[in-house]
Design a protein around this motif. Structure first.
Motif, PDB file in Angstrom:
ATOM      1  N   GLU A  44       2.436  27.533 -28.905  1.00 42.60           N
ATOM      2  CA  GLU A  44       2.795  27.156 -27.482  1.00 42.60           C
ATOM      3  C   GLU A  44       3.722  28.411 -26.964  1.00 42.60           C
ATOM      4  OE1 GLU A  44       4.842  23.563 -29.096  1.00 42.60           O
ATOM      5  OE2 GLU A  44       3.153  22.453 -28.779  1.00 42.60           O
ATOM      6  N   ARG A  45       3.517  28.324 -25.850  1.00 43.65           N
ATOM      7  CA  ARG A  45       4.648  29.267 -25.005  1.00 43.65           C
ATOM      8  C   ARG A  45       5.786  28.482 -24.284  1.00 43.65           C
ATOM      9  NH1 ARG A  45       0.582  33.394 -22.227  1.00 43.65           N
ATOM     10  NH2 ARG A  45      -0.541  31.587 -22.078  1.00 43.65           N
ATOM     11  N   HIS A  46       7.075  28.691 -24.336  1.00 42.38           N
ATOM     12  CA  HIS A  46       7.928  27.859 -23.550  1.00 42.38           C
ATOM     13  C   HIS A  46       8.860  28.996 -22.900  1.00 42.38           C
ATOM     14  CE1 HIS A  46       6.945  24.384 -25.966  1.00 42.38           C
ATOM     15  NE2 HIS A  46       7.095  25.190 -26.931  1.00 42.38           N
ATOM     16  N   CYS A  47       9.671  28.500 -21.815  1.00 45.52           N
ATOM     17  CA  CYS A  47      10.453  29.487 -21.313  1.00 45.52           C
ATOM     18  C   CYS A  47      11.663  29.799 -22.167  1.00 45.52           C
ATOM     19  CB  CYS A  47      11.034  28.978 -19.893  1.00 45.52           C
ATOM     20  SG  CYS A  47       9.843  28.861 -18.498  1.00 45.52           S
ATOM     21  N   CYS A  48      12.117  30.860 -21.925  1.00 46.73           N
ATOM     22  CA  CYS A  48      13.395  31.236 -22.732  1.00 46.73           C
ATOM     23  C   CYS A  48      14.707  30.534 -22.278  1.00 46.73           C
ATOM     24  CB  CYS A  48      13.578  32.800 -22.798  1.00 46.73           C
ATOM     25  SG  CYS A  48      15.107  33.373 -23.848  1.00 46.73           S
ATOM     26  N   SER A  49      15.564  29.751 -23.073  1.00 47.21           N
ATOM     27  CA  SER A  49      16.819  29.320 -22.297  1.00 47.21           C
ATOM     28  C   SER A  49      17.665  30.514 -21.521  1.00 47.21           C
ATOM     29  CB  SER A  49      17.488  28.506 -23.514  1.00 47.21           C
ATOM     30  OG  SER A  49      17.963  29.225 -24.491  1.00 47.21           O
ATOM     31  N   GLN A  50      17.888  31.679 -22.367  1.00 48.77           N
ATOM     32  CA  GLN A  50      18.756  32.650 -21.698  1.00 48.77           C
ATOM     33  C   GLN A  50      18.100  33.485 -20.580  1.00 48.77           C
ATOM     34  OE1 GLN A  50      17.916  32.662 -25.190  1.00 48.77           O
ATOM     35  NE2 GLN A  50      19.808  31.648 -25.822  1.00 48.77           N
ATOM     36  N   ASP A  51      16.708  33.682 -20.321  1.00 50.63           N
ATOM     37  CA  ASP A  51      16.106  34.343 -19.502  1.00 50.63           C
ATOM     38  C   ASP A  51      15.001  33.214 -19.128  1.00 50.63           C
ATOM     39  OD1 ASP A  51      14.775  35.977 -17.630  1.00 50.63           O
ATOM     40  OD2 ASP A  51      14.898  37.978 -19.237  1.00 50.63           O
ATOM     41  N   LYS A  52      14.997  32.793 -17.796  1.00 49.99           N
ATOM     42  CA  LYS A  52      13.940  31.716 -17.308  1.00 49.99           C
ATOM     43  C   LYS A  52      12.433  32.755 -17.139  1.00 49.99           C
ATOM     44  CE  LYS A  52      16.126  28.084 -17.473  1.00 49.99           C
ATOM     45  NZ  LYS A  52      16.194  27.306 -18.656  1.00 49.99           N
ATOM     46  N   ARG A  53      12.768  34.056 -16.897  1.00 53.32           N
ATOM     47  CA  ARG A  53      11.452  34.876 -16.939  1.00 53.32           C
ATOM     48  C   ARG A  53      10.730  35.239 -17.992  1.00 53.32           C
ATOM     49  NH1 ARG A  53      14.234  39.893 -14.166  1.00 53.32           N
ATOM     50  NH2 ARG A  53      15.491  39.328 -15.905  1.00 53.32           N
ATOM     51  N   ALA A  54      11.386  35.077 -19.097  1.00 55.90           N
ATOM     52  CA  ALA A  54      11.047  35.516 -20.592  1.00 55.90           C
ATOM     53  C   ALA A  54      10.076  34.161 -21.147  1.00 55.90           C
ATOM     54  CB  ALA A  54      12.094  35.929 -21.554  1.00 55.90           C
ATOM     55  N   ARG A  55       9.152  34.471 -21.934  1.00 55.74           N
ATOM     56  CA  ARG A  55       8.364  33.227 -22.596  1.00 55.74           C
ATOM     57  C   ARG A  55       8.542  33.360 -23.997  1.00 55.74           C
ATOM     58  NH1 ARG A  55       5.288  29.731 -19.089  1.00 55.74           N
ATOM     59  NH2 ARG A  55       4.215  29.301 -20.853  1.00 55.74           N
ATOM     60  N   ILE A  56       8.838  32.351 -24.828  1.00 51.34           N
ATOM     61  CA  ILE A  56       8.856  32.518 -26.158  1.00 51.34           C
ATOM     62  C   ILE A  56       7.372  31.731 -26.867  1.00 51.34           C
ATOM     63  CG2 ILE A  56      10.068  31.533 -28.221  1.00 51.34           C
ATOM     64  CD1 ILE A  56      11.733  33.596 -26.680  1.00 51.34           C
ATOM     65  N   VAL A  57       6.881  32.875 -27.902  1.00 48.99           N
ATOM     66  CA  VAL A  57       5.799  32.215 -28.566  1.00 48.99           C
ATOM     67  C   VAL A  57       6.151  31.426 -29.861  1.00 48.99           C
ATOM     68  CG1 VAL A  57       3.466  32.756 -29.307  1.00 48.99           C
ATOM     69  CG2 VAL A  57       4.496  34.114 -27.349  1.00 48.99           C
ATOM     70  N   THR A  58       5.714  30.334 -29.943  1.00 43.54           N
ATOM     71  CA  THR A  58       5.877  29.740 -31.206  1.00 43.54           C
ATOM     72  C   THR A  58       4.412  29.109 -31.788  1.00 43.54           C
ATOM     73  OG1 THR A  58       6.359  27.626 -30.063  1.00 43.54           O
ATOM     74  CG2 THR A  58       8.397  28.863 -30.807  1.00 43.54           C
ATOM     75  N   LEU A  59       4.353  29.141 -33.307  1.00 41.38           N
ATOM     76  CA  LEU A  59       3.400  28.724 -34.110  1.00 41.38           C
ATOM     77  C   LEU A  59       3.273  27.117 -33.933  1.00 41.38           C
ATOM     78  CD1 LEU A  59       3.194  30.974 -36.920  1.00 41.38           C
ATOM     79  CD2 LEU A  59       1.226  30.996 -35.099  1.00 41.38           C
ATOM     80  N   GLY A  63       8.578  35.357 -38.159  1.00 40.05           N
ATOM     81  CA  GLY A  63       9.208  34.169 -38.179  1.00 40.05           C
ATOM     82  C   GLY A  63       8.582  33.245 -37.466  1.00 40.05           C
ATOM     83  N   GLY A  64       7.552  33.241 -36.872  1.00 39.50           N
ATOM     84  CA  GLY A  64       6.656  32.022 -36.235  1.00 39.50           C
ATOM     85  C   GLY A  64       7.249  31.759 -34.639  1.00 39.50           C
ATOM     86  N   ARG A  65       8.318  32.634 -34.368  1.00 42.25           N
ATOM     87  CA  ARG A  65       8.844  32.307 -32.949  1.00 42.25           C
ATOM     88  C   ARG A  65       9.257  33.584 -32.559  1.00 42.25           C
ATOM     89  NH1 ARG A  65      11.325  28.711 -29.758  1.00 42.25           N
ATOM     90  NH2 ARG A  65      13.187  29.372 -28.837  1.00 42.25           N
ATOM     91  N   LEU A  66       8.744  34.185 -31.498  1.00 43.85           N
ATOM     92  CA  LEU A  66       9.242  35.408 -30.953  1.00 43.85           C
ATOM     93  C   LEU A  66       8.961  35.533 -29.124  1.00 43.85           C
ATOM     94  CD1 LEU A  66       9.989  38.274 -32.070  1.00 43.85           C
ATOM     95  CD2 LEU A  66       7.469  38.818 -32.417  1.00 43.85           C
ATOM     96  N   GLY A  67       9.465  36.346 -28.779  1.00 42.66           N
ATOM     97  CA  GLY A  67       9.410  36.726 -27.289  1.00 42.66           C
ATOM     98  C   GLY A  67       7.896  37.228 -26.887  1.00 42.66           C
ATOM     99  N   GLN A  68       7.226  37.178 -25.914  1.00 41.67           N
ATOM    100  CA  GLN A  68       6.053  37.580 -25.696  1.00 41.67           C
ATOM    101  C   GLN A  68       6.084  39.104 -25.907  1.00 41.67           C
ATOM    102  OE1 GLN A  68       3.756  34.543 -22.973  1.00 41.67           O
ATOM    103  NE2 GLN A  68       4.861  35.995 -21.757  1.00 41.67           N
ATOM    104  N   LYS A  69       7.162  39.813 -25.154  1.00 43.42           N
ATOM    105  CA  LYS A  69       7.463  41.255 -25.169  1.00 43.42           C
ATOM    106  C   LYS A  69       7.577  41.904 -26.355  1.00 43.42           C
ATOM    107  CE  LYS A  69      10.215  44.921 -22.708  1.00 43.42           C
ATOM    108  NZ  LYS A  69      11.252  45.052 -21.884  1.00 43.42           N
ATOM    109  N   ALA A  70       8.384  40.983 -27.095  1.00 43.74           N
ATOM    110  CA  ALA A  70       8.758  41.634 -28.622  1.00 43.74           C
ATOM    111  C   ALA A  70       7.389  41.822 -29.241  1.00 43.74           C
ATOM    112  CB  ALA A  70       9.785  40.713 -29.318  1.00 43.74           C
ATOM    113  N   LEU A  71       6.594  40.617 -29.313  1.00 43.32           N
ATOM    114  CA  LEU A  71       5.289  40.384 -29.992  1.00 43.32           C
ATOM    115  C   LEU A  71       4.405  41.345 -29.633  1.00 43.32           C
ATOM    116  CD1 LEU A  71       3.517  38.926 -32.061  1.00 43.32           C
ATOM    117  CD2 LEU A  71       2.788  37.461 -29.973  1.00 43.32           C
ATOM    118  N   ALA A  72       4.136  41.838 -28.330  1.00 38.18           N
ATOM    119  CA  ALA A  72       3.360  42.958 -28.087  1.00 38.18           C
ATOM    120  C   ALA A  72       3.930  44.211 -28.434  1.00 38.18           C
ATOM    121  CB  ALA A  72       3.524  42.894 -26.452  1.00 38.18           C
ATOM    122  N   GLU A  73       5.305  44.345 -28.589  1.00 35.06           N
ATOM    123  CA  GLU A  73       5.712  45.607 -28.938  1.00 35.06           C
ATOM    124  C   GLU A  73       5.448  45.900 -30.558  1.00 35.06           C
ATOM    125  OE1 GLU A  73       9.831  45.244 -28.133  1.00 35.06           O
ATOM    126  OE2 GLU A  73       9.619  45.965 -26.018  1.00 35.06           O
ATOM    127  N   ALA A  74       5.809  44.613 -31.272  1.00 39.85           N
ATOM    128  CA  ALA A  74       5.394  44.523 -32.823  1.00 39.85           C
ATOM    129  C   ALA A  74       3.715  44.797 -32.953  1.00 39.85           C
ATOM    130  CB  ALA A  74       5.433  43.123 -33.291  1.00 39.85           C
TER     131      ALA A  74
END
Length: 157
Positions: free
Chosen positions: A85-100, A52-63
């Motif tokens: 681009e990588r951005h902080c997740c609004s629900q978890d500031k430690r997690a990073r979201i990757v977007t195309l 979907g072009g937007r995914l957490g770093q951890k989920a992308l690594a698992e995929a």
């Protein structure tokens, strides 16, 4: 004696499947290198797009079936290229979201075109029925392997 021969045949099949994977990957890498992409980079982009072009770093690594630390360097390189681009997740500031990025999406169109050409070239002389049968067999072998892994994990617990 016959069991030994059967075992050798199975090892040979596994070796041939491994070689096929390496050869396919090498052909793809050679085709995509002019785009400034290594195997880890283009597969990360491809998987991100598939999810979907937007995914957490951890989920992308698992995929991608790799460890998160292995993915971090690749993501840094893709970010430097302006493809993600990588951005902080609004629900978890430690997690990073990757977007195309738009550039990443445009590059994916080129990747897809080149991958489809490679696929056609490598599958030359193989009928759709043969390919469907091969894919079914690979799927069944994978399912058997996953069942074996699950059973062994249950035994350990």
């Amino acid at each position: 004696m016959e069991n030994d021969l059967d075992m050798l045949r199975e090892l040979s099949l596994a070796e041939r499947l491994g070689r096929l994977h390496r050869l396919w990957r090498t052909v793809a890498d050679l085709e995509l290198a002019p785009l400034g992409l290594t195997h880890p980079r283009w597969t990360a982009l491809w998987k991100l797009c598939q999810r979907g072009g937007r995914l957490g770093q951890k989920a992308l690594a698992e995929a991608l079936e790799i460890e998160l630390p292995s993915l971090m360097r690749t993501l840094g390189q893709l970010e430097e290229q302006g493809l993600i681009e990588r951005h902080c997740c609004s629900q978890d500031k430690r997690a990073r979201i990757v977007t195309l990025t738009a550039a990443g999406k445009a590059l994916l169109d080129q990747i897809e075109d080149r991958i489809m050409v490679i696929r056609r070239e490598l599958l030359t002389g193989i009928s759709p029925q043969e390919l469907a049968q091969f894919e079914d067999i690979v799927h069944r072998i994978s399912a058997n392997a996953l069942g074996k892994i699950a059973a062994q994990n249950e035994e350990r617990e």
